[in-house]
Design an enzyme around this catalytic site. Structure first.
Site, short mmCIF file in Angstrom:
data_model
loop_
_atom_site.label_atom_id
_atom_site.label_comp_id
_atom_site.label_asym_id
_atom_site.label_seq_id
_atom_site.Cartn_x
_atom_site.Cartn_y
_atom_site.Cartn_z
N SER A 45 -0.56 -0.55 -10.51
CA SER A 45 -2.49 -0.25 -10.14
C SER A 45 -2.58 0.32 -8.84
O SER A 45 -3.58 1.84 -9.52
CB SER A 45 -3.37 -1.92 -9.69
OG SER A 45 -2.14 -2.68 -8.80
N LYS A 70 -4.28 -8.39 -1.76
CA LYS A 70 -4.88 -9.87 -2.08
C LYS A 70 -4.81 -10.75 -0.96
O LYS A 70 -5.82 -11.31 -0.85
CB LYS A 70 -4.14 -10.24 -3.78
CG LYS A 70 -4.26 -9.49 -4.39
CD LYS A 70 -6.02 -9.68 -4.70
CE LYS A 70 -5.90 -8.73 -6.31
NZ LYS A 70 -7.33 -8.81 -7.06
#
Length: 321
Positions: free
Chosen positions: A278, A61
């Site tokens: 994830s 991110k």
């Protein structure tokens, strides 16, 4: 003077290149190989993964957050005195907080109350203002609340809006996708990525398709609306990001939370890679694609992406399994 005389000008320039601002540390993450979890695959089928925890904020991110902030500064939407506002499941918020601290901005984040304790601790260390939402509503509940805040005080905030901001996927088009193409010398045949904001899949996938239209893009998402794959969305029942094109992926895979947990343990204990949930889900998907190639007798290089490592999730009970 005596010390400097021992160094060439080129050596001094090289040394200066190792002293980097935070922004310049983002991207160019390595590709990982595997030994044991891929041992049943033939030699002509390879599985590789980008180690995104090597970004300075610890996750993929950082890429999107930096591009969102950079582009907003460039066009005047983010100026001194404005607070960066967004909803997050944690990693994007940490990236905003890191970059904002370096640049002198304040950050306010809306996030589900059940995000990992480690993420909350990191955000508080950065002195971020936190607003918690109903954990049963997941990331969608946080999205609804942050939209209300942005509408209520538009002059106070720069609403980063990671789910709808094109700078999100553009960061991966110019960065992640180009890196994968270069690191595999154009040999990548499949790209597998989890769906959260969808920025990674849409951006890197578009870049790879531009390099070679035959590359297959594979999306991975939870198998049900109620899941434990933090950061990922069950798109059919969730608020779909504006940057997401549901027709883009060539193949769509769903992953059970339990299978992702089991894979996280395997990657730690068989490969030495302590990755996030994830990331483990993405690996389940990548191995499924690779097994399909092997079953058809085809060759291929399957590349996936590990968004972060496990350090923000170690309070989860499954690690003791």
């Amino acid at each position: 003077m005596t010390l400097l005389a021992n160094y060439s000008i080129d050596a001094i320039d090289d040394a200066e290149e190792t002293v980097l601002d935070i922004e310049r540390q983002i991207g160019n993450t390595p590709l990982l190989n595997f030994r044991r979890v891929t041992r049943d695959l033939p030699a002509k089928v390879k599985v590789l993964a980008k180690a995104e925890w090597q970004n300075p904020g610890g996750s993929v991110k950082d890429r999107a957050a930096y591009e969102i902030i950079r582009s907003a500064e460039a066009d005047g939407r983010l100026v001194a005195g404005k607070t960066i506002l967004d909803s997050t499941s944690g990693n994007t918020g940490i990236a905003y907080a890191m970059i904002a601290a370096a640049k002198g901005y304040r950050v306010k984040l809306v996030l589900p109350e059940n995000v990992s304790r480690e993420r909350i601790s990191i955000l508080r260390a950065y002195d971020v203002e936190l607003v918690f939402t109903d954990p049963l509503e997941g990331s969608d509940g946080a999205i609804r609340v942050v939209r209300e805040l942005a509408i209520r005080e538009p002059g106070r905030y720069f609403y980063a809006d990671q789910y709808n901001n094109p700078a999100n996927w553009q960061a991966h088009y110019h960065g992640t996708g180009a890196e994968i193409w270069r690191q595999t010398a154009g040999g990548v045949t499949h790209f597998v990525a989890g769906l959260g904001t969808s920025g990674t899949l849409m951006g890197a996938g578009r870049r790879l398709k531009d390099c070679n239209p035959d590359i297959q893009i594979v999306s991975v998402e939870p198998d049900s609306p109620f899941h434990g794959l933090e950061g990922l969305k069950h798109m059919e029942t969730a608020i779909q990001p504006g940057i997401f094109d549901p027709r883009f992926a060539d193949q769509k895979l769903s992953v059970r939370t339990e299978d992702a947990h089991a894979m996280a343990l395997r990657l730690a204990r068989e490969e030495g890679y302590l990755v996030g949930i994830s990331a483990a889900a993405a690996m389940v998907g990548a191995l499924g694609v690779a097994a399909g190639l092997a079953g058809r007798g085809e060759a291929g290089t399957v590349v996936t992406l590990f968004p972060d490592n496990a350090y923000k999730y170690l309070s989860e009970a499954f690690w003791r399994g």
